[in-house]
Design a protein around this motif. Structure first.
Motif, mmCIF file in Angstrom:
data_model
loop_
_atom_site.group_PDB
_atom_site.id
_atom_site.type_symbol
_atom_site.label_atom_id
_atom_site.label_comp_id
_atom_site.label_asym_id
_atom_site.label_seq_id
_atom_site.Cartn_x
_atom_site.Cartn_y
_atom_site.Cartn_z
ATOM 1 N N GLN B 169 0.834 -1.209 0.000
ATOM 2 C CA GLN B 169 0.000 0.000 0.000
ATOM 3 C C GLN B 169 0.867 1.258 0.000
ATOM 4 O O GLN B 169 0.567 2.232 -0.681
ATOM 5 C CB GLN B 169 -0.912 -0.045 1.230
ATOM 6 C CG GLN B 169 -1.894 1.087 1.336
ATOM 7 C CD GLN B 169 -2.932 0.815 2.421
ATOM 8 O OE1 GLN B 169 -3.785 -0.045 2.286
ATOM 9 N NE2 GLN B 169 -2.859 1.540 3.496
ATOM 10 N N ASP B 170 1.968 1.238 0.773
ATOM 11 C CA ASP B 170 2.861 2.397 0.827
ATOM 12 C C ASP B 170 3.420 2.699 -0.559
ATOM 13 O O ASP B 170 3.457 3.848 -0.992
ATOM 14 C CB ASP B 170 4.028 2.122 1.792
ATOM 15 C CG ASP B 170 3.563 1.951 3.229
ATOM 16 O OD1 ASP B 170 2.488 2.474 3.566
ATOM 17 O OD2 ASP B 170 4.273 1.284 4.005
ATOM 18 N N VAL B 171 3.882 1.651 -1.260
ATOM 19 C CA VAL B 171 4.481 1.859 -2.578
ATOM 20 C C VAL B 171 3.420 2.320 -3.568
ATOM 21 O O VAL B 171 3.629 3.244 -4.356
ATOM 22 C CB VAL B 171 5.163 0.566 -3.079
ATOM 23 C CG1 VAL B 171 5.661 0.733 -4.502
ATOM 24 C CG2 VAL B 171 6.289 0.165 -2.140
ATOM 25 N N ASP B 172 2.262 1.689 -3.491
ATOM 26 C CA ASP B 172 1.175 2.049 -4.400
ATOM 27 C C ASP B 172 0.816 3.528 -4.227
ATOM 28 O O ASP B 172 0.638 4.256 -5.205
ATOM 29 C CB ASP B 172 -0.039 1.161 -4.126
ATOM 30 C CG ASP B 172 -1.174 1.457 -5.079
ATOM 31 O OD1 ASP B 172 -0.920 1.503 -6.291
ATOM 32 O OD2 ASP B 172 -2.308 1.659 -4.610
ATOM 33 N N GLN B 173 0.715 3.976 -2.961
ATOM 34 C CA GLN B 173 0.397 5.376 -2.691
ATOM 35 C C GLN B 173 1.480 6.295 -3.238
ATOM 36 O O GLN B 173 1.202 7.308 -3.859
ATOM 37 C CB GLN B 173 0.246 5.596 -1.186
ATOM 38 C CG GLN B 173 -1.095 5.161 -0.667
ATOM 39 C CD GLN B 173 -2.208 6.045 -1.204
ATOM 40 O OE1 GLN B 173 -2.278 7.221 -0.916
ATOM 41 N NE2 GLN B 173 -3.065 5.481 -2.015
ATOM 42 N N ALA B 174 2.749 5.923 -2.984
ATOM 43 C CA ALA B 174 3.864 6.777 -3.408
ATOM 44 C C ALA B 174 3.905 6.893 -4.923
ATOM 45 O O ALA B 174 4.380 7.884 -5.463
ATOM 46 C CB ALA B 174 5.173 6.218 -2.876
ATOM 47 N N SER B 175 3.396 5.891 -5.616
ATOM 48 C CA SER B 175 3.489 5.904 -7.076
ATOM 49 C C SER B 175 2.344 6.676 -7.718
ATOM 50 O O SER B 175 2.314 6.849 -8.919
ATOM 51 C CB SER B 175 3.503 4.467 -7.600
ATOM 52 O OG SER B 175 2.218 3.905 -7.480
ATOM 53 N N ARG B 176 1.401 7.133 -6.901
ATOM 54 C CA ARG B 176 0.262 7.873 -7.472
ATOM 55 C C ARG B 176 0.505 9.367 -7.364
ATOM 56 O O ARG B 176 1.211 9.828 -6.482
ATOM 57 C CB ARG B 176 -1.035 7.536 -6.723
ATOM 58 C CG ARG B 176 -1.531 6.146 -7.019
ATOM 59 C CD ARG B 176 -2.592 5.764 -6.011
ATOM 60 N NE ARG B 176 -2.978 4.372 -6.202
ATOM 61 C CZ ARG B 176 -4.034 3.994 -6.913
ATOM 62 N NH1 ARG B 176 -4.812 4.899 -7.467
ATOM 63 N NH2 ARG B 176 -4.329 2.731 -7.059
ATOM 64 N N SER B 177 -0.168 10.113 -8.234
ATOM 65 C CA SER B 177 -0.048 11.564 -8.150
ATOM 66 C C SER B 177 -0.906 12.063 -6.985
ATOM 67 O O SER B 177 -1.848 11.393 -6.573
ATOM 68 C CB SER B 177 -0.503 12.207 -9.458
ATOM 69 O OG SER B 177 -1.743 11.679 -9.826
ATOM 70 N N ALA B 178 -0.566 13.243 -6.488
ATOM 71 C CA ALA B 178 -1.227 13.778 -5.296
ATOM 72 C C ALA B 178 -2.741 13.845 -5.496
ATOM 73 O O ALA B 178 -3.221 14.102 -6.592
ATOM 74 C CB ALA B 178 -0.682 15.161 -4.980
ATOM 75 N N ALA B 179 -3.455 13.602 -4.394
ATOM 76 C CA ALA B 179 -4.910 13.595 -4.467
ATOM 77 C C ALA B 179 -5.452 14.993 -4.224
ATOM 78 O O ALA B 179 -4.889 15.763 -3.452
ATOM 79 C CB ALA B 179 -5.472 12.646 -3.425
ATOM 80 N N ALA B 180 -6.519 15.328 -4.893
ATOM 81 C CA ALA B 180 -7.238 16.573 -4.612
ATOM 82 C C ALA B 180 -8.661 16.168 -4.270
ATOM 83 O O ALA B 180 -9.511 16.092 -5.140
ATOM 84 C CB ALA B 180 -7.211 17.495 -5.824
ATOM 85 N N PRO B 181 -8.911 15.827 -2.987
ATOM 86 C CA PRO B 181 -10.228 15.302 -2.645
ATOM 87 C C PRO B 181 -11.317 16.349 -2.865
ATOM 88 O O PRO B 181 -11.091 17.533 -2.657
ATOM 89 C CB PRO B 181 -10.098 14.945 -1.165
ATOM 90 C CG PRO B 181 -8.990 15.797 -0.664
ATOM 91 C CD PRO B 181 -8.055 15.994 -1.813
ATOM 92 N N VAL B 182 -12.458 15.897 -3.301
ATOM 93 C CA VAL B 182 -13.607 16.794 -3.441
ATOM 94 C C VAL B 182 -14.239 16.927 -2.063
ATOM 95 O O VAL B 182 -14.718 15.957 -1.499
ATOM 96 C CB VAL B 182 -14.631 16.196 -4.428
ATOM 97 C CG1 VAL B 182 -15.802 17.144 -4.603
ATOM 98 C CG2 VAL B 182 -13.956 15.904 -5.751
ATOM 99 N N LEU B 183 -14.190 18.117 -1.497
ATOM 100 C CA LEU B 183 -14.723 18.310 -0.148
ATOM 101 C C LEU B 183 -16.203 18.655 -0.202
ATOM 102 O O LEU B 183 -16.640 19.455 -1.027
ATOM 103 C CB LEU B 183 -13.961 19.427 0.560
ATOM 104 C CG LEU B 183 -12.498 19.120 0.882
ATOM 105 C CD1 LEU B 183 -11.853 20.324 1.539
ATOM 106 C CD2 LEU B 183 -12.383 17.915 1.791
ATOM 107 N N LEU B 184 -16.950 18.034 0.687
ATOM 108 C CA LEU B 184 -18.388 18.330 0.758
ATOM 109 C C LEU B 184 -18.680 19.349 1.854
ATOM 110 O O LEU B 184 -19.748 19.934 1.901
ATOM 111 C CB LEU B 184 -19.174 17.044 1.026
ATOM 112 C CG LEU B 184 -18.983 15.974 -0.039
ATOM 113 C CD1 LEU B 184 -19.622 14.675 0.386
ATOM 114 C CD2 LEU B 184 -19.584 16.440 -1.358
ATOM 115 N N GLY B 185 -17.717 19.522 2.763
ATOM 116 C CA GLY B 185 -17.819 20.610 3.725
ATOM 117 C C GLY B 185 -18.634 20.325 4.963
ATOM 118 O O GLY B 185 -19.082 19.218 5.208
#
Lengths: 336, 479
Positions: B169-185
């Motif tokens: 999971q650590d490697v998989d996360q590191a290999s992805r581009s940064a997340a921009a979560p959609v916030l619902l607030g």
């Protein structure tokens, strides 16, 4: 509405319940507060000031100072409860369930089941729990995870004076044994308490902050920490549901699952140690019943798997903090 | 690494080799949720919805609805996240190779040291060469493999495992581009609802919809009010005003307009096509069933079955088809497919509409075996559990509406089959006996619809004559 301290809420509720029902009796170490001293029985007051004045009002038959033997306190409470009284036993420190565990775990929690429902044990065991006072491993522990794992016990952890009143009334009037955990650091906190003889049912969590991005499940002292973090993050547009469990046994599964189904992100903040704990229990619950709603792995903000350290710096590094909770929210939102 | 995925023609059942995209429910650029219906795919036997297995965006729609038949594995669309770049998607499409799902290809995969594959297309695509990583850090074997495959630098990764061990999971996360979560607030916290025995979400919903919780009966444990209890009381939004007003009529008889569901749309299109393009002709005949009715009673006792008249009819059709292989056919373009056995599709009115599951090799089955087969198919049809395998194929169809009291009707051929038999009800009619006297007989109306491209009038008539013989002298059914 009255503004009062957490400890006053405890005392006032015990006082009113003893007035209301003569079967309610109280027992514990030094609860009279000065018995045997030169100034008289109530000269000094109990260590937590949660029993001040009870002896003068209700007398030695209903407010009982016990020897320093927790097994004897809980054992006596069991006997009283089985014979029709509604005892409130006080353990000065929650850590002392260790010495009285047979009475709690093997007796109190099992009477109803072992006698086919024909006996009941309406006892309340109040205990002060929690760290932050530089009181070392044997006087600082959070024991609710341990107690929650024992069937037959109800486990209550109020976080505000208003909840103390509503939940303690329910506990005293309940026909089953109730573990009532009061965090030491909450005794001096203040809050509004509604008027009237209200009760709060068990298994009924309280949503203290509403938001749709992250679900934070917590209880006791940690509720306030989580609220501060939620308020801070709200200014950035990050919405947190903060769920105060109030009771860990029974557990309000519905409140947790309803919330996670909206947010898709779960953080559990708790002061007990992490292995086989209420936090792992909730994370497992969500993994089991809300798996398809999850957007990121759940995060637990908890102490490490060690005894509570004595040194001040180590103790504060050990405990969950607002910084750690905030970091957890940012971490779960950064999952990609 | 971008999260780009290929959507290809699925393979439903081992004999499916191709399918047609009947309809897209999402359009290019649309985001969709897991479980949402994406499209409708039609095979030569069934039409089925394809559900999304994950949340994503339909970034490229490659095969539009109503286009040509596509082989299994053909690229239909590209799913990806909204923030994946067009360049990445182009690169992905450029590298895409359709999986070869043919039996030959799967077998060559199984063979241990495979000799040079016979067909060039069966050769595996060259995998990217993983770059070997040497590290002293604790890391799981799968995590190391992934890091090598994706070329992930391990140095910045903080292992989340015990003792800083790096997980997959650590490697998989590191290999992805940064997340921009959609916030619902933040949401509104309900006030003054503390006294109610309701779940937090129920309280929020009650505040949102002005539901008075004191009037709500909780369905949860000990009467607790849950979100469902509140939602049940929330009035659905008033329906939008109708687009037109019908002229005033004394009695309101405006139609309630129900759009066809997707399955019905496809059925409608296919039947229209069948009726318009197949040169149907119809052969009608009344057959005497007194002997069959009498025999059924005894035969059912002997065989210990509850076979219906329809089951006997399927047996008779099976035997007749075996004797007339020129009627047991399918029409595919310019070719006619002949079959050794009669796979008879039986029309069943299921809750979802008309379905036609198949009784396999009916010519080889005894009546009690046919009865068991039809009973199973009807049960599946009623519970909506018919599978592709139950429906697929079929060399001839039988449609029986006799139970509704009609005498006779004509059916539309179910392509690619060559013919369908429509069965009417049984009625008592006066007929001339052997010595000229009048007697009453039980008769059943049959109508055979044939595709004239494959079946000539004489062939159809001979088949029907054989069928009549088998029904009127039913001993032949036990030969």
């Amino acid at each position: 509405m009255a503004n009062m301290m957490y400890r006053e809420a405890v005392l006032r509720t015990i006082f009113e319940e003893m007035e209301r029902d003569e079967n309610v009796v109280m027992l514990g170490e030094d609860i009279v507060g000065g018995m045997g001293t030169a100034g008289g029985p109530e000269a000094i007051g109990g260590i937590w000031s949660t029993s001040t004045g009870l002896f003068g009002k209700f007398g030695a038959n209903r407010v009982i100072d016990t020897p320093i033997s927790e097994s004897a306190i809980i054992g006596a409470a069991n006997g009283l409860a089985l014979s029709g009284k509604r005892p409130i036993a006080e353990l000065m420190f929650a850590d002392f369930i260790g010495v009285s565990l047979d009475q709690i775990w093997n007796q109190m929690g099992k009477f109803r089941y072992m006698f086919g429902g024909k006996s009941k044990c309406p006892a309340v065991v109040r205990m002060a729990y929690g760290a932050g006072f530089n009181a070392a491993p044997q006087h600082s522990q959070s024991v609710h995870s341990l107690l929650t794992s024992m069937p037959g016990l109800k486990v209550v952890i109020p976080s505000t004076p208003a909840d103390v009143v509503g939940l303690l009334r329910t506990a005293i009037r309940d026909d089953d044994p109730v573990m009532f955990l009061e965090h030491k650091a909450l005794y001096a906190t203040k809050g509004e308490v509604p008027d009237g003889d209200y009760t709060i049912p068990f298994g009924h969590a309280r949503l203290t902050r509403a938001g749709q991005d992250v679900t934070i499940v917590t209880c006791g002292l940690m509720v306030g920490f989580c609220e501060r973090v939620a308020d801070k993050l709200a200014k950035e547009g990050i919405g947190c549901d903060v769920i105060d469990l109030r009771t860990t046994s029974p557990l309000d599964e519905e409140a947790i699952l309803d919330s996670v189904e909206v947010t898709g992100r779960l953080i559990v903040v708790d002061e007990s140690t992490p292995r086989c704990s209420i936090a792992t229990d909730i994370v497992a619950l969500v993994a089991e019943k809300a798996y398809s709603s999850l957007k990121a792995p759940s995060v637990m903000v908890m102490p490490p798997h060690t005894p509570v350290p004595f040194a001040r710096e180590l103790e504060s590094a050990y405990l969950p903090s607002t910084d750690k909770i905030e970091a957890a929210v940012r971490k779960i939102l950064a999952w990609r | 690494m971008a999260n780009i995925r290929a959507f290809t023609m699925p393979k439903w059942g081992i004999e499916m080799t191709e399918g047609t995209l009947a309809e897209w429910m999402v359009q290019e650029g649309d985001a969709f949720k897991r479980g949402q219906t994406l499209c409708l795919i039609e095979t030569d036997k069934i039409t089925n919805e394809v559900e999304a297995e994950f949340d994503a965006v339909l970034r490229r729609l490659i095969v539009p609805a109503g286009g040509d038949v596509q082989p299994v594995g053909a690229l239909l669309a590209i799913f990806a996240d909204a923030d994946d770049s067009d360049a990445d998607i182009d690169a992905f499409m450029g590298n895409f190779k359709a999986a070869d799902t043919s039996v030959a290809a799967r077998q060559s995969d199984d063979a241990a040291p495979a000799p040079a594959p016979v067909a060039a297309s069966a050769a595996p695509a060259p995998a990217p060469t993983p770059k070997k990583i040497e590290t002293n850090r604790p890391i799981s074997p799968e995590a190391l493999k992934l890091a090598e495959l994706r070329g992930v630098d391990l140095d910045p990764i903080e292992g989340s495992g015990r003792g800083g061990r790096i997980t997959y999971q650590d490697v998989d996360q590191a290999s992805r581009s940064a997340a921009a979560p959609v916030l619902l607030g933040v949401a509104e916290l309900p006030v003054n609802l503390d006294g109610f025995y309701a779940s937090p979400l129920a309280k929020r919903l009650a505040a949102m919809h002005n539901v008075d919780l004191s009037k709500v009966k909780g369905s949860g444990a000990r009467g607790r009010i849950s979100k469902a209890d509140v939602l049940a009381l929330v009035q659905p939004a008033a329906p939008a005003a109708a687009g037109f007003l019908a002229p005033a009529v004394p009695v309101d008889n405006r139609p309630s307009v129900v759009p066809m569901d997707k399955i019905r749309k496809v059925v409608a299109r296919r039947l229209t096509e069948a009726k318009q393009t197949i040169p149907h002709f119809y052969l009608r005949m009344n057959v005497r069933v007194d002997e069959l009715l009498a025999m059924r009673k005894t035969a059912n006792l002997v065989l210990g079955t509850k076979a219906s008249i329809n089951d006997y009819l399927i047996r008779a059709v099976g035997v007749a088809l075996a004797r007339h292989p020129d009627v047991n056919v399918q029409v595919h373009g310019d070719t006619i497919h002949h079959f050794a056995h009669a796979d008879i599709a039986v029309a069943i009115a299921s809750p979802k509409g008309l379905v036609t599951p198949v009784v396999r090799a009916a010519n080889t089955l005894r009546v009690d075996q046919i009865a068991a087969a039809t009973k199973g198919l009807i049960a599946k049809a009623e519970s909506g559990k018919l599978s592709f395998a139950d429906m697929e194929g079929g060399t001839f169809s039988v449609s029986n509406l006799g139970m509704f009291g009609l005498d006779q009707f004509d059916a539309i051929i179910n392509p690619p089959q060559g013919a369908i038999l429509a069965v009417g009800g049984i009625s008592k009619v006066a007929a001339e006996g052997e010595n000229g006297q009048v007697r009453f007989e039980s008769r059943m109306g049959l109508s055979l619809s044939c595709d004239h491209r494959a079946i000539d009038g004489a062939a159809g008539a001979k088949f029907l004559a054989t069928l009549k013989g088998l029904i009127e002298a039913p001993e032949g059914l036990f030969a």
